[in-house]
Motif scaffolding. Structure first.
Motif, PDB file in Angstrom:
ATOM      1  N   ALA A  42       2.367  -8.032  -5.570  1.00 18.28           N
ATOM      2  CA  ALA A  42       2.377  -8.028  -6.922  1.00 18.28           C
ATOM      3  C   ALA A  42       2.663  -8.892  -7.629  1.00 18.28           C
ATOM      4  N   GLY A  43       3.641  -9.848  -7.386  1.00 15.41           N
ATOM      5  CA  GLY A  43       3.822 -10.940  -8.099  1.00 15.41           C
ATOM      6  C   GLY A  43       2.601 -11.819  -8.291  1.00 15.41           C
ATOM      7  N   ARG A  44       1.951 -12.108  -7.593  1.00  9.35           N
ATOM      8  CA  ARG A  44       0.769 -13.009  -7.469  1.00  9.35           C
ATOM      9  C   ARG A  44      -0.174 -12.374  -8.357  1.00  9.35           C
ATOM     10  N   LEU A  45      -0.315 -10.981  -7.823  1.00  7.72           N
ATOM     11  CA  LEU A  45      -1.261 -10.326  -8.831  1.00  7.72           C
ATOM     12  C   LEU A  45      -1.141 -10.366 -10.271  1.00  7.72           C
ATOM     13  N   ALA A  46       0.062 -10.296 -10.434  1.00  3.26           N
ATOM     14  CA  ALA A  46       0.455 -10.236 -12.078  1.00  3.26           C
ATOM     15  C   ALA A  46       0.443 -11.534 -12.641  1.00  3.26           C
ATOM     16  N   ASP A  47       0.359 -12.768 -11.772  1.00  4.58           N
ATOM     17  CA  ASP A  47       0.315 -14.094 -12.409  1.00  4.58           C
ATOM     18  C   ASP A  47      -1.101 -14.073 -12.653  1.00  4.58           C
ATOM     19  N   ILE A  48      -2.150 -13.828 -11.641  1.00  2.58           N
ATOM     20  CA  ILE A  48      -3.492 -13.884 -11.873  1.00  2.58           C
ATOM     21  C   ILE A  48      -4.378 -13.228 -12.594  1.00  2.58           C
ATOM     22  N   TYR A  49      -3.916 -11.928 -12.719  1.00  2.00           N
ATOM     23  CA  TYR A  49      -4.828 -10.752 -13.766  1.00  2.00           C
ATOM     24  C   TYR A  49      -3.714 -10.264 -14.847  1.00  2.00           C
ATOM     25  N   GLY A  50      -2.760 -10.404 -14.769  1.00  3.02           N
ATOM     26  CA  GLY A  50      -1.801  -9.988 -15.955  1.00  3.02           C
ATOM     27  C   GLY A  50      -0.742  -8.789 -15.493  1.00  3.02           C
ATOM     28  N   ARG A  51       0.234  -8.820 -16.516  1.00  2.00           N
ATOM     29  CA  ARG A  51       1.381  -8.086 -16.053  1.00  2.00           C
ATOM     30  C   ARG A  51       1.088  -6.380 -16.142  1.00  2.00           C
ATOM     31  N   LYS A  52       0.383  -6.129 -17.275  1.00  2.00           N
ATOM     32  CA  LYS A  52      -0.004  -4.550 -17.618  1.00  2.00           C
ATOM     33  C   LYS A  52      -0.533  -3.920 -16.548  1.00  2.00           C
ATOM     34  N   GLY A  53      -1.687  -4.383 -16.068  1.00  2.00           N
ATOM     35  CA  GLY A  53      -2.257  -3.697 -14.830  1.00  2.00           C
ATOM     36  C   GLY A  53      -1.406  -3.403 -13.390  1.00  2.00           C
ATOM     37  N   VAL A  54      -0.768  -4.439 -13.146  1.00  2.00           N
ATOM     38  CA  VAL A  54       0.235  -4.269 -11.985  1.00  2.00           C
ATOM     39  C   VAL A  54       1.074  -3.013 -12.303  1.00  2.00           C
ATOM     40  N   LEU A  55       1.699  -3.304 -13.404  1.00  2.00           N
ATOM     41  CA  LEU A  55       2.633  -2.244 -13.966  1.00  2.00           C
ATOM     42  C   LEU A  55       2.249  -0.732 -13.855  1.00  2.00           C
ATOM     43  N   ILE A  56       1.033  -0.492 -14.389  1.00  2.00           N
ATOM     44  CA  ILE A  56       0.467   0.695 -14.358  1.00  2.00           C
ATOM     45  C   ILE A  56       0.129   1.314 -12.932  1.00  2.00           C
ATOM     46  N   ALA A  57      -0.311   0.254 -12.232  1.00  2.00           N
ATOM     47  CA  ALA A  57      -0.557   0.623 -10.750  1.00  2.00           C
ATOM     48  C   ALA A  57       0.386   0.829 -10.094  1.00  2.00           C
ATOM     49  N   GLY A  58       1.654   0.167 -10.301  1.00  2.00           N
ATOM     50  CA  GLY A  58       2.691   0.588  -9.415  1.00  2.00           C
ATOM     51  C   GLY A  58       3.252   1.863  -9.872  1.00  2.00           C
ATOM     52  N   ILE A  59       3.413   2.146 -11.281  1.00  2.00           N
ATOM     53  CA  ILE A  59       4.005   3.457 -11.624  1.00  2.00           C
ATOM     54  C   ILE A  59       2.927   4.738 -10.776  1.00  2.00           C
ATOM     55  N   CYS A  60       1.910   4.546 -10.965  1.00  2.09           N
ATOM     56  CA  CYS A  60       0.998   5.538 -10.257  1.00  2.09           C
ATOM     57  C   CYS A  60       1.369   5.866  -8.782  1.00  2.09           C
ATOM     58  N   THR A  61       1.534   4.846  -8.119  1.00  2.00           N
ATOM     59  CA  THR A  61       1.729   4.980  -6.600  1.00  2.00           C
ATOM     60  C   THR A  61       3.325   5.388  -6.373  1.00  2.00           C
ATOM     61  N   PHE A  62       4.271   5.043  -7.088  1.00  2.00           N
ATOM     62  CA  PHE A  62       5.573   5.373  -6.719  1.00  2.00           C
ATOM     63  C   PHE A  62       5.529   7.059  -6.950  1.00  2.00           C
ATOM     64  N   SER A  63       5.322   7.298  -8.118  1.00  2.00           N
ATOM     65  CA  SER A  63       5.190   8.697  -8.685  1.00  2.00           C
ATOM     66  C   SER A  63       4.319   9.758  -7.808  1.00  2.00           C
ATOM     67  N   ILE A  64       3.377   9.445  -7.358  1.00  2.00           N
ATOM     68  CA  ILE A  64       2.764  10.218  -6.358  1.00  2.00           C
ATOM     69  C   ILE A  64       3.395  10.452  -5.147  1.00  2.00           C
ATOM     70  N   PHE A  65       3.765   9.419  -4.593  1.00  2.00           N
ATOM     71  CA  PHE A  65       4.512   9.370  -3.155  1.00  2.00           C
ATOM     72  C   PHE A  65       5.813   9.962  -3.425  1.00  2.00           C
ATOM     73  N   THR A  66       6.584   9.986  -4.511  1.00  2.00           N
ATOM     74  CA  THR A  66       7.670  10.679  -4.501  1.00  2.00           C
ATOM     75  C   THR A  66       7.658  12.087  -4.375  1.00  2.00           C
ATOM     76  N   MET A  67       6.416  12.600  -5.145  1.00  2.00           N
ATOM     77  CA  MET A  67       6.047  14.148  -5.274  1.00  2.00           C
ATOM     78  C   MET A  67       5.754  14.444  -3.735  1.00  2.00           C
ATOM     79  N   VAL A  68       4.918  13.865  -3.021  1.00  2.00           N
ATOM     80  CA  VAL A  68       4.409  14.316  -1.958  1.00  2.00           C
ATOM     81  C   VAL A  68       5.814  14.123  -0.836  1.00  2.00           C
ATOM     82  N   SER A  69       6.857  13.342  -1.231  1.00  2.00           N
ATOM     83  CA  SER A  69       7.968  13.205  -0.253  1.00  2.00           C
ATOM     84  C   SER A  69       8.713  14.542  -0.299  1.00  2.00           C
ATOM     85  N   ALA A  70       8.718  15.292  -1.463  1.00  2.00           N
ATOM     86  CA  ALA A  70       9.540  16.652  -1.567  1.00  2.00           C
ATOM     87  C   ALA A  70       9.125  17.511  -0.549  1.00  2.00           C
TER      88      ALA A  70
END
Length: 475
Positions: free
Chosen positions: A85-113
């Motif tokens: 994620a760090g390398r992607l944020a340096d190459i492509y920008g901070r915002k896109g990495v932030l959004i992708a990360g939020i979607c990932t952990f939200s979905i799998f937290t819901m699944v873990s229930a």
């Protein structure tokens, strides 16, 4: 260097110098709040595992190793998610990495229930951790790149104070669901609540701008100019196209066209900077994970009921909210290096006192208050200090590498062994060990750290000697 090169360097430095004089106005304040809200939602998801463990220990009859696996699996995911994620944020920008990360952990937290055993829960928490790893350092990076150099620490402290609010909220949520639902259902409800961060994605997409420094590196000065002029209009400042910071300008001139790679982190001066800043970040993490994940369990072991242990933990975390605000102001005034050393030394002493046996309840309460207050206060100066050590194209890579190292050593290795250590050496010796480890991590920044407060991130992150003779030169 051609006239064209000089022209665009002067243009870029003019925009950065103008950005660095913008006060904390309405737009900057909104960005601080928005990034703080990101922290609230993510930290709520991370910290929710503490009340979940408290509820599952009796329901699933978990052994210490099983508890350690559940507690550390999410952090292990964070560790592995941070690096790419760090390398992607340096190459492509901070915002896109932030959004992708939020979607990932939200979905799998819901699944873990819907987990039926601790292995499934650990796997889902690990995958959610991969997304969390892409999120956590981004607000620090953006604040270091958005905010006036004189107020960076204050802005991070204000935003990070909202992070402490999240850890108070998840223990309050744990206390509520424990009263509202049967214990075999309550932990599932908590995890479903932890999936709520995905609701903020449309807001981030629309309102969060990309880092101006990344946009300049990607050849988009017009977008930066429009953003800077909007901030100037809001603050009543002129569009001064002649303003430059001579030291920052020299950095841009000398480093123009220079290519950077991850391997630069293994060379001077960045190898030493990594060691110093990573060690500084380790110091609050040593105790943080213990009090965050096992805080309610430890208070319960000290005699509090499960319900009261969650309430007490929430009250203690509120102290961390206050300390984050104060330490940002102090760090900007007296320097992050000195502030961090003093804050974490007090945290180490109070941690050792927290484990004392056969003392009055008043002593325990005071030690707990000091521990939570100063441990949480250790994050704004150490994380901002780390972000200030690297150039723009390595800032996310270096910062996330540091987060990865610190979280692996403390949130994975240490957290896994805490239940085992607690049963073998006892509470008093465990807290003394944690205090000594905290103090050990402060030695590098004490003897090799540099001053970064009040200096542009172009200066603090370069390997070019642009510092005045009155200020210690970078290593």
């Amino acid at each position: 260097m051609t006239e064209g090169d000089r022209s665009h360097i002067l243009r870029d430095e003019n925009l950065l110098a103008r950005l660095d004089r913008i006060p904390i106005n309405r737009t900057i304040g909104w960005l601080i709040v928005l990034l703080g809200l990101v922290w609230i939602l993510e930290a709520f998801d991370i910290g929710i595992i503490a009340p979940v463990i408290l509820l599952l220990k009796s329901n699933w009859h978990l052994q210490p190793k099983s508890v350690g696996l559940i507690a550390s699996s999410g952090t292990f995911g964070i560790v592995l998610g941070l690096l790419p994620a760090g390398r992607l944020a340096d190459i492509y920008g901070r915002k896109g990495v932030l959004i992708a990360g939020i979607c990932t952990f939200s979905i799998f937290t819901m699944v873990s229930a819907d987990s039926s055993n601790y292995y499934e829960l650990a796997i889902f928490r690990f995958i959610a951790g991969l997304g969390q790893g892409a999120v956590f350092p981004v607000p620090y990076l953006l604040l270091s790149e958005f905010v006036n150099k004189k107020w960076r620490g204050t802005a991070v402290g204000l935003s990070n104070s909202l992070l402490g609010l999240a850890y108070a909220l998840n223990t309050l949520a744990g206390a509520w669901v424990l009263r509202a639902f049967p214990s075999n259902v309550a932990w599932r409800v908590l995890l479903l609540i932890g999936a709520a961060p995905i609701l903020i994605v449309p807001v981030i997409w629309k309102f969060l701008p990309e880092s101006p420094r990344i946009l300049l590196k990607k050849g988009r000065p017009d977008a930066v100019q429009a953003f800077v002029e909007r901030l100037e209009n809001e603050s009543g400042l002129p569009h001064d196209t002649t303003l430059v910071d001579e030291k920052s300008l020299r950095v841009l001139q000398v480093t123009e066209g220079r290519r950077v790679s991850v391997l630069d982190l293994l060379k001077r001066p960045y190898l030493q900077r990594c060691f110093v800043s990573f060690s500084a970040l380790l110091s609050p993490f040593v105790v943080f994970y213990v009090i965050t994940i096992y805080g309610p369990t430890i208070l319960h072991r000290m005699g509090a009921t499960k319900h009261n242990a969650l309430l007490y933990t929430s009250a203690l975390i509120v102290l961390g909210i206050i300390s984050n605000i104060l330490v940002g102001l102090v760090g900007d005034k007296f320097g992050r290096r000195a502030t961090h050393f003093v804050v974490m030394t007090i945290a180490a002493i109070s941690t050792a006192a927290l484990g004392l046996q056969d003392v009055s309840r008043g002593v325990v309460i005071l030690a707990a208050a000091f521990t939570w207050f100063f441990v949480y206060a250790g994050f704004p100066p150490s994380k901002l200090y780390m972000a200030e050590q690297f150039p723009t194209r390595l800032r996310a890579t270096g910062s996330m590498f540091g987060e990865s190292v610190a979280r692996f050593l403390t949130g994975v290795v240490l957290v896994y062994f805490i239940p085992i250590l607690l049963n073998t050496v006892g509470l008093t010796r465990l807290f003394v060990i944690l205090a000594l480890l905290t103090e050990l991590c402060l030695i590098p920044i004490l003897f090799m750290g540099t001053q970064t407060s009040g200096i542009s991130v172009e200066e603090t992150g370069t390997d070019v000697s642009v510092y005045s003779t009155s200020r210690r030169s970078p290593p």
